[in-house]
Design an enzyme around this catalytic site. Sequence first.
Site, PDB file in Angstrom:
ATOM      1  CG  ASP A 396       1.654 -13.835 -24.872  1.00 12.12           C
ATOM      2  OD1 ASP A 396       0.940 -12.957 -25.394  1.00 12.12           O
ATOM      3  OD2 ASP A 396       1.375 -15.054 -24.922  1.00 12.12           O
ATOM      4  CD  GLU A 399      -3.100  -8.816 -23.915  1.00 12.21           C
ATOM      5  OE1 GLU A 399      -3.144  -9.734 -23.074  1.00 12.21           O
ATOM      6  OE2 GLU A 399      -2.307  -8.793 -24.864  1.00 12.21           O
ATOM      7  CG  ASP A 479      -3.194 -15.685 -29.999  1.00 11.31           C
ATOM      8  OD1 ASP A 479      -1.961 -15.529 -30.105  1.00 11.31           O
ATOM      9  OD2 ASP A 479      -3.747 -16.084 -28.958  1.00 11.31           O
TER      10      ASP A 479
END
Length: 793
Positions: A396, A399, A479
């Site tokens: 997670d 990015e 999300d």
Amino acid sequence: MLMSETRLEAGRYWRSGAGKGWERKGNLVFFDCAGGFLRLAVLCGHCLRVTFNPDHRPTERPSVAVVNMPSCEAFTVEQTDDRIMLRTDELTVEVAKETARIKISDSQGHVLSEDADDLGWGRRTVRCTKVMDEEMHFYGLGEKTGFLDKRGRKYLLWNTDVPVHTPTKDPLYKSIPLLLCFRGEWATGTFIDYTGRIWFDLGVEAHDRYGFEVENRELDYYFIYGPDLKRIITTYTGLTGRIELPPLWALGYQQSRWGYYPEAVVRNLAATFRQKDIPCDVIYLDIDYMDGYRVFTWDRERFPDPGRLMADLRAQGFKIVTIVNPGVKKDPDYEVYVEGVRRNLFCRWVTGEVYHGRVWPGEAAFPDFTKEETRAWWAEKHHALLGNGVAGIWNDMNEPSDFSSPSENRMLATVPDDLMVENDGHPCPFGRVHNAYGLQMCRSTHEAFRRLRPGERPFILTRAAYAGIQRYAAVWTGDNCSWWEHLAMSLPLHMNIGLSGVPFVGGDVGGFKEDSTPELFARWVQVGAFTPFFRAHSMYNTRPHEPWAWGPRVEEICRRYIKLRYALLPYLYNEFYRASQTGLPIMRPLVLDYPEDERTHNLNGEFLWGESFLVAPVTQPGVVKQCVYLPEGVWFDYWTDRRYEGKNDYLVDAPLEILPLFVKAGAIIPSVPAVNYVGEKQPEFLQLDVSPDAHGTARYTFYEDDGLTQRYREGEYNLIDFSCRASGEGLLFRIEPVVMGYSSGRKSYRLRFHGLPWAWEINGMEVPAEFGFRVDRGIIEIEIPDEGQAVNI
Ligand code: GLC
């Protein structure tokens, strides 16, 4: 047409043209132009690589996406007064000498791609525009908001942690620069292999142009001709790699929530699934299992003996997946941090100091995954997890997300562009490799499995991605919120990710943020049961989101659909096998299989689940009747066996218990009795639901293996052909083993024939004694032993 945020002055653009000469070397053709150097590489008769550099002849750069680069020399080059023509067996490529504009046509003279303008360089970018006509639709581009057809939108590819994505929010977490241009009769793909910023404009600034602009001096893209979308995706995944077969348990139901701790909560959760008879294979541990969010550690108060917990849960059939974030806490007493600094494994400022951003653990350093040594080191660190029996890794925040940047501008919520990274021997600023950070992290995690769990299949889930991610990980769409709008939006979102070469995709079932409602949760589970990746996940501050948290009616709906998923696992696994061979998506838009049908070209509310199912989910509250479009052919209602003629719209019943679901005539669907978890018991029989088409035929190739190890690579698998021919005279069903390398332990096949027009006539007919035979509501059921040999009935 300008796309980048910084508007460039027209005068700054250079002309690419005025070709001075050309030269052929093997599969490459070089053109020297007044404004730069163009190189065309012929990869095969329908795929070319186009590289333009204003300063010097392009050199080979390492690519993290392209892992197979074919080469083809079967083409000719000739020149006329004003152009150079390159011909392969399928394409004609014309390069205008004056302007270096490129025009590509097929053998029937259709212009497939035509530069609308000279290439233009600004101070920071280069842009390329193409002629667009009324008939063009655009798909792909990975994870983008909006509808299936991206025409009329602008997009930026720049991996970003997006707290809430509304309908036009852009960019999101993943960047897959594969643009599919579809025009009914033919389609083309353009893959821009660049890991920094890329802007796409699909007819916004000019109604007759589309194009892309990259934040780099060199432009490097692949042109892939169809004519159909399927061949483009297969060719593209030929370049960038295809999905490996996942462990079968990763196709089961997965339960997650930010906040499952301490250990007792996890044990209780597992027990509740078994007690409530709701199948589940995987439980996730979010960031709270770590010691102060230090990656590769355990909070020993919450999880005193992780090894024992994993072993106990494994005995009940549960696999644990733990989250791993890239941010390494700045802490002089924390080994991972100290080691990373000492060995120079973190991203640095150009001055050489380690960069510290801010994520869950507070101040943190970011591993430089573009460096082989870092990837190997990070892989080894997984011993703390995989060594304790953790089954899968959830990557997670990759990015990478960085809260230290100005929070009001989420576009900047990542590390600075001008950090320096190693880039495997080609050092460069971070901004140029930004979009590949998540992929490189997953590559390292994949390596962890190879080192620490050789022989097993990895399971990795990632939020950020770049082209080629399918080689390493499944993706989830970050999300979302418990909104009906997000449920509806997830369909085109997932379909376009699938078209971009990534079949293993899903979203947070039930919605991550905010409270779901019983009705929304039930509808979301129905969709989730048919997404390739099926995981419920929710945020810590929401109401309970487990399948039993909504009252008995919704609990029963969840049980029913999760069990249906388990029953259909042989079918789904087969689709994963096909995806591993062809690169084609599992959850697919109808346009992929019915391109000539205009109704499919921007159909957002329905999808195909593999080749044989059509799913038309309800994505609005209060709906009890659903309008469904069925394309060409005959379709059967999965629940009632009612027969429908395709190329029609139907209003079908869809009370909360019912997900409108259709089976295509001609299909053979394999299934097994649902279990609590994959491997709980070996199925004794394989059910085959046969729905002959209008000609009375059906066929299917069935793949199976142990679903867990790498042994299938050594030939331990089966491929079995099933085929059926029904006519007025009788029924012929054949089972033909093609490859028999795996021993399934199966005792029999249960054949169920649907929609046979003469079913009632043979009711009560005498059949050979060794066949179990019955007729149930028009379905003829026959049980035959499986002796691993060819059978004809
Ligand atoms: C991010 C993830 C989410 C996770 C949370 C806490 O928001 O997208 O899935 O639960 O971080 O780790």
